[in-house]
Design an enzyme around this catalytic site. Structure first.
Site, mmCIF file in Angstrom:
data_model
loop_
_atom_site.group_PDB
_atom_site.id
_atom_site.type_symbol
_atom_site.label_atom_id
_atom_site.label_comp_id
_atom_site.label_asym_id
_atom_site.label_seq_id
_atom_site.Cartn_x
_atom_site.Cartn_y
_atom_site.Cartn_z
ATOM 1 N N ARG A 107 0.742 -0.731 -0.450
ATOM 2 C CA ARG A 107 0.150 -0.484 -0.183
ATOM 3 C C ARG A 107 1.020 0.915 0.288
ATOM 4 O O ARG A 107 2.576 1.503 0.706
ATOM 5 C CB ARG A 107 -0.829 0.189 1.333
ATOM 6 C CG ARG A 107 -1.920 1.264 1.318
ATOM 7 C CD ARG A 107 -3.104 1.085 0.413
ATOM 8 N NE ARG A 107 -4.172 1.748 1.252
ATOM 9 C CZ ARG A 107 -5.138 1.833 0.468
ATOM 10 N NH1 ARG A 107 -4.969 1.875 -1.394
ATOM 11 N NH2 ARG A 107 -6.284 2.732 0.487
ATOM 12 N N THR A 382 -9.948 0.585 -9.331
ATOM 13 C CA THR A 382 -8.722 -0.292 -8.665
ATOM 14 C C THR A 382 -8.868 -1.798 -9.698
ATOM 15 O O THR A 382 -9.710 -1.786 -10.823
ATOM 16 C CB THR A 382 -9.537 -0.628 -7.749
ATOM 17 O OG1 THR A 382 -9.029 0.519 -6.118
ATOM 18 C CG2 THR A 382 -8.451 -2.034 -6.540
ATOM 19 N N ASN A 402 -6.550 4.546 -6.622
ATOM 20 C CA ASN A 402 -7.667 5.086 -6.291
ATOM 21 C C ASN A 402 -8.565 5.500 -7.112
ATOM 22 O O ASN A 402 -9.695 4.785 -7.766
ATOM 23 C CB ASN A 402 -7.481 6.228 -5.340
ATOM 24 C CG ASN A 402 -8.031 5.869 -4.544
ATOM 25 O OD1 ASN A 402 -9.092 5.360 -4.256
ATOM 26 N ND2 ASN A 402 -8.166 7.604 -3.682
ATOM 27 N N ASP A 424 -8.103 8.332 0.140
ATOM 28 C CA ASP A 424 -8.308 7.538 1.547
ATOM 29 C C ASP A 424 -8.655 6.917 2.989
ATOM 30 O O ASP A 424 -8.513 7.038 3.332
ATOM 31 C CB ASP A 424 -7.547 5.960 0.712
ATOM 32 C CG ASP A 424 -8.517 5.459 -0.290
ATOM 33 O OD1 ASP A 424 -9.755 5.119 -0.281
ATOM 34 O OD2 ASP A 424 -8.169 4.527 -0.770
ATOM 35 N N GLY A 475 -13.736 0.090 -4.826
ATOM 36 C CA GLY A 475 -13.527 1.164 -3.243
ATOM 37 C C GLY A 475 -14.725 0.576 -2.514
ATOM 38 O O GLY A 475 -14.551 -0.611 -1.964
HETATM 39 N N1 GLY Z 1 -8.875 2.861 -3.093
HETATM 40 C C1 GLY Z 1 -9.218 2.250 -3.206
HETATM 41 C C2 GLY Z 1 -9.382 1.349 -1.701
HETATM 42 O O1 GLY Z 1 -8.255 1.239 -1.595
HETATM 43 O O2 GLY Z 1 -9.367 0.967 -1.428
#
Ligand code: GLY
Length: 571
Positions: A107, A382, A402, A424, A475
């Site tokens: 991440r 995503t 994202n 986020d 999302g």
């Molecule tokens: N960017 C979407 C997620 O990580 O939930």
């Protein structure tokens, strides 16, 4: 797509009737059923046929599922730039053929210069678009480090062999699908507004299906990664190009941020559902905890008897979802910065109490659960891919920029997009992000912290063997799509493809409405749900799953060709 949904739901119900009426006899293969790609040894399922082919080629060259995953991640960055990436991040959940499990967190992180109020004006109001568009929206990318770590720990072929297909495609050009051409056209204004030069995505005339998109700068960057490993991205030429870009657009990612980025091997979250073992992603994704909470709340109910997408089923699942997403908003964040009460959130006594206020007759107002603001979901980008190799190793990867095309910043000279993952975070307590999700202290911005995610790459075991590999983009809807897909197979006896195809719905506590795919719920059910107090909002599509089911030594690769260009291939 709506017609297809209706047809699939009808076929599924007919097939179910036939199955139920034959319950005492042996189970026959039902020609009415919809199956995905059936394969004996291996399957790759991704968002794009070219990326799927790349993964399959690597498997055929003797690579394992993790080699194929690395090759697919780089290929998606080229052929599926709206979500595939090297400028973003993601999560892997894996299960090796010997039963060993694990997860990798690649991440993005907040830059060192980030701070809690960085998206607020002098009146502490959120400045529109600042966390979603442009240079300040980008977190420090994790994808390249993640792929190098993955290869180091689990790969078998040389790294150069895995990245080469992406380099070749970037040089030769990608033939655009109709959907990808349309997406590039939709974002022309954004590309022109955010970048002060003419990007490879810019075009005076519209992009058309069949046009070739060449990405020589991206090919160059991939070659630097091939030659120098992580230093080819986090140091030297590429790092300097990112810093130049930051200086041009007022971004804050520094050379030190790039050099110090590290992905993390974490223990996956493990739970169960009706004798199936669920292996999924823990914080900083909310996906795993939320999924296990939803499954725990479903288990006491006879979901099969309640019926697929029937009124009580949807009502019950919605009531579970609103409570689970309220927990998400309050309690979940990066475990390296916030003491996530994981044990409490998954404790059976806690969950029994948490769900005890659910009535099967009427909806609870979200305000009764906890207060918050409302907003609409604007984007569901995503991408997810699932791979099983001939040895039985499994990889489940969800990766993201994202929003669609992330921050829209294309690093000049390097040819890749930067994410807009900073959105986020909870940019202000109680104020919704682009998915309408709200958050609090647990997910507040701090330097070097990871923003909370909903990505839910998941692997399921049955009788101690690999059973399913599951995941999707979407999302905030990722968690509920994965949840429904597991129930569709485990409770409703769907094939993997049927579980992917059928209509989905979603509730996330706030806003207090149920999003549903227009043709996924029939009008009588819709009316009954409205009478119970649910506010029902139709949307075009929820999720684009890429899943694999292991069934009697056969693999079923199910990709979502209804909602996307997703393609499964196997041998
Ligand atoms: N960017 C979407 C997620 O990580 O939930």
């Amino acid at each position: 797509m709506n017609h297809l949904h209706t047809l699939i739901k009808t076929c599924y119900l007919v097939a179910l009737l036939i199955q139920v009426s034959c319950q005492s006899g042996p189970v026959e293969v039902n020609t009415e059923r919809t199956y995905g790609v059936m394969a004996k040894d291996a399957v790759v399922s991704t968002a794009h046929p070219v990326a799927t082919q790349v993964g399959l080629d690597i498997l055929k060259q003797g690579g394992n599922a993790y080699d194929a995953a690395v090759a697919v991640q780089f290929a998606l960055a080229v052929v599926y730039p709206r979500a595939g990436n090297i400028g973003g991040g993601g999560f892997l959940v894996y299960r090796k053929s010997n039963g060993e499990i694990g997860s990798l967190d690649f991440r993005e992180k907040a830059p060192f210069a980030a701070h809690k109020d960085m998206y607020l004006d002098e009146n502490e109001e959120v400045i529109e678009d600042l966390s979603t568009k442009g240079h300040l929206a980008a977190g420090v990318p994790g994808a390249v480090d993640g792929m190098i770590e993955l290869h180091k720990k689990l790969g078998s072929l040389p790294f150069a062999q895995l990245i080469q297909p992406a380099i070749d495609i970037a040089n030769q050009g990608v033939v655009l699908t109709k959907r990808e051409a349309a997406k590039l056209n939709d974002h022309q204004d954004n590309f022109n507004e955010i970048n002060d030069y003419t990007t490879h995505f810019a075009k005076v005339l519209p992009w058309n299906h069949g046009d070739t998109l060449r990405l020589p700068d991206l090919a160059q960057t991939l070659m630097l990664i091939k030659a120098n490993g992580r230093a080819g991205f986090y140091e030297g030429t590429t790092a300097n190009l990112i810093i130049n870009e930051m200086e041009r657009g007022g971004g804050i990612i520094s050379l030190e941020d790039l050099k110090s980025y590290k992905s993390v091997w974490r223990d996956p979250i493990v739970g169960s559902y009706r004798d199936h073992k669920i292996i999924t992603m823990g914080p900083p994704s909310s996906g795993g905890i939320a999924l296990l909470q939803l499954l725990a709340g479903s288990e006491p109910h006879d979901i099969k008897k309640l019926g697929f997408n029937e009124t009580t089923t949807i009502h019950l699942m919605t009531e579970l979802e609103r409570r689970v997403y309220a927990d998400r908003a309050t309690h979940l964040g990066d475990p390296d910065f916030y003491d996530v009460p994981q044990a409490m959130l998954l404790d059976p006594v806690y969950l029994k109490d948490r769900f005890s206020s659910i009535s099967l007759d009427k909806k609870t107002s979200s305000q009764e659960i906890k207060e918050g603001e409302v907003a609409l979901i604007e984007s569901i980008e995503t991408t997810h891919f699932s791979i099983v190799d001939a040895w039985g190793n499994a990889a489940s990867i969800t990766t993201t920029l994202n929003g669609s095309f992330g921050s829209k910043v294309l690093v000049k000279g390097a040819g890749f997009l930067l994410n807009n993952e900073m959105d986020d975070f909870s940019v202000k307590p109680g104020v919704p992000n682009m998915f309408g999700l709200i958050g609090a202290e647990a997910n507040a911005i701090q330097p070097k912290k990871r923003m909370l995610s909903s990505m839910t790459p998941t692997i399921v075991e049955k009788n101690d063997s690999l059973y399913m590999v599951v995941g999707t983009p979407g999302g905030s809807t990722i968690i509920t799509s994965v949840y429904q897909t597991l129930l569709n197979v485990i409770d409703h006896d769907m094939t993997m493809q049927e579980a992917v195809n059928v209509g989905k719905f979603h509730h996330q506590w706030l806003p207090d409405h149920v999003l549903y795919e227009s043709d996924g719920i029939d009008s009588a059910t819709l009316e009954a749900l409205q009478l119970m107090g649910h506010v029902m909002k139709p949307v075009d599509a929820i999720g684009r799953m890429d899943c694999i089911l292991v069934n009697q030594n056969q693999l079923e690769g199910a990709s979502d060709g209804l909602r996307g260009d997703n393609t499964a291939m196997g041998y």
